[in-house]
Structures are given as C-alpha cells and as structure tokens.
Enzyme design. Sequence first.
Site, PDB file in Angstrom:
ATOM      1  N   ARG A   1      20.747  -9.835  22.728  1.00  0.00           N
ATOM      2  CA  ARG A   1      21.709  -8.741  22.575  1.00  0.00           C
ATOM      3  C   ARG A   1      21.654  -8.222  21.133  1.00  0.00           C
ATOM      4  NH1 ARG A   1      24.577  -5.007  25.413  1.00  0.00           N
ATOM      5  NH2 ARG A   1      26.807  -5.030  25.044  1.00  0.00           N
TER       6      ARG A   1
ATOM      7  N   THR B   1      20.994   1.617  31.571  1.00  0.00           N
ATOM      8  CA  THR B   1      20.416   0.263  31.468  1.00  0.00           C
ATOM      9  C   THR B   1      19.311   0.102  32.522  1.00  0.00           C
ATOM     10  OG1 THR B   1      22.485  -0.647  30.607  1.00  0.00           O
ATOM     11  CG2 THR B   1      21.015  -2.246  31.582  1.00  0.00           C
TER      12      THR B   1
ATOM     13  N   THR C   1      18.715  -2.890  27.789  1.00  0.00           N
ATOM     14  CA  THR C   1      19.396  -1.609  27.652  1.00  0.00           C
ATOM     15  C   THR C   1      19.324  -1.028  26.256  1.00  0.00           C
ATOM     16  OG1 THR C   1      21.500  -0.505  28.132  1.00  0.00           O
ATOM     17  CG2 THR C   1      21.636  -2.641  27.054  1.00  0.00           C
TER      18      THR C   1
ATOM     19  N   ASN D   1      21.986   0.992  26.028  1.00  0.00           N
ATOM     20  CA  ASN D   1      23.365   1.353  26.383  1.00  0.00           C
ATOM     21  C   ASN D   1      23.348   2.673  27.139  1.00  0.00           C
ATOM     22  OD1 ASN D   1      26.042   0.933  26.762  1.00  0.00           O
ATOM     23  ND2 ASN D   1      26.669   1.774  24.807  1.00  0.00           N
TER      24      ASN D   1
ATOM     25  N   ASP E   1      29.847  -0.688  22.833  1.00  0.00           N
ATOM     26  CA  ASP E   1      30.308  -1.780  23.701  1.00  0.00           C
ATOM     27  C   ASP E   1      31.330  -2.684  23.006  1.00  0.00           C
ATOM     28  OD1 ASP E   1      29.229  -1.231  26.156  1.00  0.00           O
ATOM     29  OD2 ASP E   1      27.442  -2.459  25.892  1.00  0.00           O
TER      30      ASP E   1
ATOM     31  N   SER F   1      29.075  -7.467  26.736  1.00  0.00           N
ATOM     32  CA  SER F   1      28.240  -6.745  27.700  1.00  0.00           C
ATOM     33  C   SER F   1      28.721  -7.006  29.118  1.00  0.00           C
ATOM     34  CB  SER F   1      26.793  -7.232  27.558  1.00  0.00           C
ATOM     35  OG  SER F   1      25.978  -6.706  28.574  1.00  0.00           O
ATOM     36  N   SER F   2      28.276  -6.166  30.050  1.00  0.00           N
ATOM     37  CA  SER F   2      28.503  -6.423  31.476  1.00  0.00           C
ATOM     38  C   SER F   2      27.211  -6.828  32.175  1.00  0.00           C
ATOM     39  CB  SER F   2      29.040  -5.165  32.165  1.00  0.00           C
ATOM     40  OG  SER F   2      30.266  -4.795  31.616  1.00  0.00           O
TER      41      SER F   2
ATOM     42  N   GLY G   1      24.095  -0.177  35.205  1.00  0.00           N
ATOM     43  CA  GLY G   1      25.319   0.441  35.731  1.00  0.00           C
ATOM     44  C   GLY G   1      26.561   0.232  34.892  1.00  0.00           C
ATOM     45  N   GLY G   2      26.400  -0.171  33.605  1.00  0.00           N
ATOM     46  CA  GLY G   2      27.598  -0.324  32.759  1.00  0.00           C
ATOM     47  C   GLY G   2      28.592  -1.252  33.427  1.00  0.00           C
TER      48      GLY G   2
HETATM   49  N1  GLY Z   1      25.539  -1.521  27.492  1.00  0.00           N
HETATM   50  C1  GLY Z   1      25.996  -1.941  28.753  1.00  0.00           C
HETATM   51  C2  GLY Z   1      26.342  -3.358  28.789  1.00  0.00           C
HETATM   52  O1  GLY Z   1      25.824  -4.124  28.004  1.00  0.00           O
HETATM   53  O2  GLY Z   1      27.154  -3.747  29.586  1.00  0.00           O
END
Ligand code: GLY
Length: 568
Positions: free
Chosen positions: A102, A377, A395, A397, A419, A448-449, A469-470
């Site tokens: 990350r 992403t 990603t 983002n 984020d 993050s998701s 998909g965020g």
């Molecule tokens: N940038 C999207 C995530 O990391 O959830």
Amino acid sequence: MKPILKLITLGLFLLGCTPEESTSADDRIRGVMADSAMVVTTHPLASQVGLDILAKGGNSFDAAVAVHFALAVVFPEAGNVGGGGFAVIRTEKGELASLDFREKAPLSAGRDMYLDSSGDVISGMSRLGHLASGVPGSVAGMWELHQKYGSLPWESLVEPSIKLAEEGFLITDLGANNINGALDFIAQATQYSPWILKEGGWSEGDSVIQEELASTLKKIGSKGRDGFYLGETADLIVAEMTRGKGLITATDLEKYEAIWRDPIIGEYRGHKIISMPPPSSGGVALLQLLKGAEQFDIKSLGHNTSKTLHILTELERRVYADRATYLGDPDFVDVPVAMLVSEAYNRNRNASIDLSQKTASQDIKEGSVDVIESTQTTHYSIVDSKGNAIAVTTTLNGYFGCKVMVEGAGFFLNNEMDDFSAKPGVPNMFGLIGNEANAIAPEKRMLSSMTPTIIEKDQKLFMVNGTPGGSTIITTLFQTTMNVIDHEMTMQEAVNAKRIHSQWLPDSIYIEPDALPDSVVLGLEALGHGISSRQRNMGKVNAILAYPEGQLEGAADYTRGDGTALGY
Ligand code: GLY
C-alpha cells in the site's frame, strides 16, 4: 482481424471455448475451464502475458509480477507502477501469506493538510494533482514477492511489459473511453503535454506506444526495486513533485518498504476464508459480513430476493459503521481485529436486525454522507499447475490516480491520499467516512477496501477472488462468495449475477442497472429501504474456482469490462 482480437481468439482457441458458452452437460454457464493453470485479469493482453510466463515454467508469483507490469502498460487507468496494492497468497504446500504494498503518506504530510484556515476540507485537493499522491508501493511489492516466491529471473518478468510499451498495443473501446473521460483532468493536473493528451481524443484500435514508460520499465527490469526508488526514476518523481508542489521526496522513496503481514483468516459454512488484514478494511469487513450471514439460512431465502437483500443490507450497514470507527493502519493505531471478527461480537452487533423493517441509520451510528462516486482499481487472480495461488488487487485509487503523469518516466501517480479521513465525518470519493483511526500522519498507510481473497475447502484450494470498486469491493466479494457457497452457482454465474451495495451511509441500497425486478424493489421499500439505481455496474471481478476433480474455472467479469480468463 485486429491484432488484439486475434490475440484473444488465439487464447480462447487454446481452450476451445468462449466464456459465454456453456461447456458442460448440465447446462450451467461456466467460465473458461482448464486442467492445469489459469490467469484472470482485466485486460486480454495482460492475461496473455501471465499465461506465457506459466507456459514457460514460471509459477503463479512470477506470472503475477509479469501481469502487474503489463497492466501498467495496457491498463494505465488502474494498472500501475505509481500506485500500490495487496496480495494474498496460498502456496502449493498450503502456506499462507499476505503482502502489503500500500502507498503511504509522505514524511511531510500532516493530518490537516487538506483543510483550509476555517478547518474545512478543500474540495479536490486530495484527489487531483501532485499533493494527492502517496508514496508508491507497487514496485517494492513486486520485488518483495519475487524475492520470496519467484522462480524465473526478474528481468524476464518485466521484459513482456517493456515490449508492450515499446512496440505498442491497440486500445480497446473501453480503454479509449476511459482515457477520453479523464483527458480534461489530466490536462489540468499535468503541467506539460504528455502523449496521452491526444488531439481529438482516442478511438478503439488506436496504437498506444509509451517510450518513456518503456524506459522506466527497463530500469526496473535491470535494477529491480532500486530502478524505481533510487537513481533516475526517483529523480524524475522528485522533479515532478517539485514542479507541482507535491510532498514526495527522495527520502520518502528510499524508505518505502513492502510488508509481509499475517493474512486474516475466518470460517464460512465449512470454508476457510483467507483475506487481507489492515491497513485494508477488506478482510475484516468480509469476515464480519460472512459471520453475520451465517446466522441466516441464505440459501432457503433465495438469491436476490427482498428478504435476502434486506439481511445483507442490514449486515453491511453495521459493518461499514464499524469500519469508519475502528479501522486504520495497524502500525499506527490499535485495530481490534480479533474482537471485530469474533462470533460473540457479531452476534451481539446483529441482534438488533429486524426482519420486518430496516434499522434507522442513526441507531447504528450517526453521520451524514452524500454519494458514492468512483469504482476504480483492478484485480487479478492466478493459479499455476502446481496449485500455487495468488490474488492481487492494485490501484491508483481513481482512474489515472491524481492524473499527473511523471514527465520523462511515463507513468501516472496515485491519488491514494484521498483514502485517508481528511476530516472526521467528511466523506472521501467513495462516500466513506472515517475518524481518528484513519487520520493522516507521516509514513502512515491509508485505509483501503481492497479485498484479495483465497478460500479453501477441505484443506484444498477452492477459490481465488477479488475486484475493483472502491467501497463496493467488500460487498461484491461478499455476494460472489455467497453466490457460490450458498446459491451453488458456478464461478461465472456468481460473477455475472447482478449486484447491490449498501454501506450504512449514504443511507440507501445501490443497485446495478436492471438488477432487480420491481417486486423485489417494492419489497425492500416496504421494509423501509431507499433504493438508488446506479448508471454503472459495480466491480469487475476476476476469479478462479478450483473443482475437487482438479479442474479450474476462470471467470472474468466480461459483461462489465475487458476482463479475460486464459488457461491451459
Ligand atoms: N483506493 C481504493 C481502496 O484502496 O479501497
């Protein structure tokens, strides 16, 4: 025939089927079936690169490195060297690992850096332009992955992407549209004229040649990690930052490290779920959702019925409220992971679910959010002939990240700083809110998701799964997992199935176009839910299902994008 189509046809010829065709006697819709190995990515050329590496004797981890760099060339929307991501791994021997590459906040970042003198968030500052970028993690991540698990020479894994960048590729219709939709923002954020700003925009079949990116990839190929974080590439990033008043310095780049973390592990109806721990919220949230779903007979309630969707929504609202409160970078804040995924906590948390009506959002927790916007992403899933499996979600983002292409280096930087929680209670571009746990601090990783996930059944590999998909990543994984385990769908049916999403706030159920019949919508409204029809689809899942007899089913989300499964 256009070369790109030729290539896809070649790949599918290898398999003797197209994803849309049912290849079985039972008349089920199955994805691409193969006996030994499978690569599923969001772009046919990247899938082909991965398949070639496997065919040359590389393992899944070699193929992942090659796919990662290929996506940086053919899918610059989200494939990257200027972003970051997460990988979840299961080796042929059953060893489990997860890798955190990350992005992190630069050393000079501060918790109020996106606030004006009145303490209000300055609109767009964490999304567009140099200040929005975190320190990239992808190259360090791929290097670390290769150091620990790779088998072929590093240079040979970067080579296919250099070729794609130098010789060019023909852009797809979707790829052209994605670039065209971002051109104004790229022009605004990038203070010179990169190749992507093409007069009149891009069309399907245009050739894309990226000489500067090829030159960056050559440095990465010959020098590994140091070819990005030190020397000429690092100098170009720092020069770009100086020009645009960004924060990333040579020290930030030099200090960046990818981190091996223990994956988060849970159970769902006899299956072992292996997913990404913090700083992703994905694994924790997925396990919470599955633990909650286990309390209900989802199979009998049926797929996408109002009763099932009511339960999913009520679970999701509680889990996203927890996400906002508790989740952040575990190297900076104590995240109560064990508590959040425990049986006792989730039973208690979900005890207020009323099957006859929706719980009011303020009774779950207070807050106020507008809309969920962006769904970018990318994810790839790979299994090799020995059974090594890897799920990688990566990603920038937003598509094309902060929209700044590094001059002389030819790649986009991320806008991952969005984020973080710029201010408690103020939503980011996914409509997600956060608080202290996800406040900005120097060298902290933003929450993050992303939810790369591997599932075992009877101690054997069962599924490799993930999606972009965020904020909808987590709920998409939740639904595809239940589609296979509860609703007994094939992998392709599970991926094709229509999706919904809710996240506590905004206080609504989002549904894909034509996802639900009127009767189901009316049923949900009768239970008190607001329904928002989205213009766009949710997620682009790239998943693999391993059958007990040894076959692999590769399911790309081809109805929602250019995803392609290739196997042999
Ligand atoms: N940038 C999207 C995530 O990391 O959830």
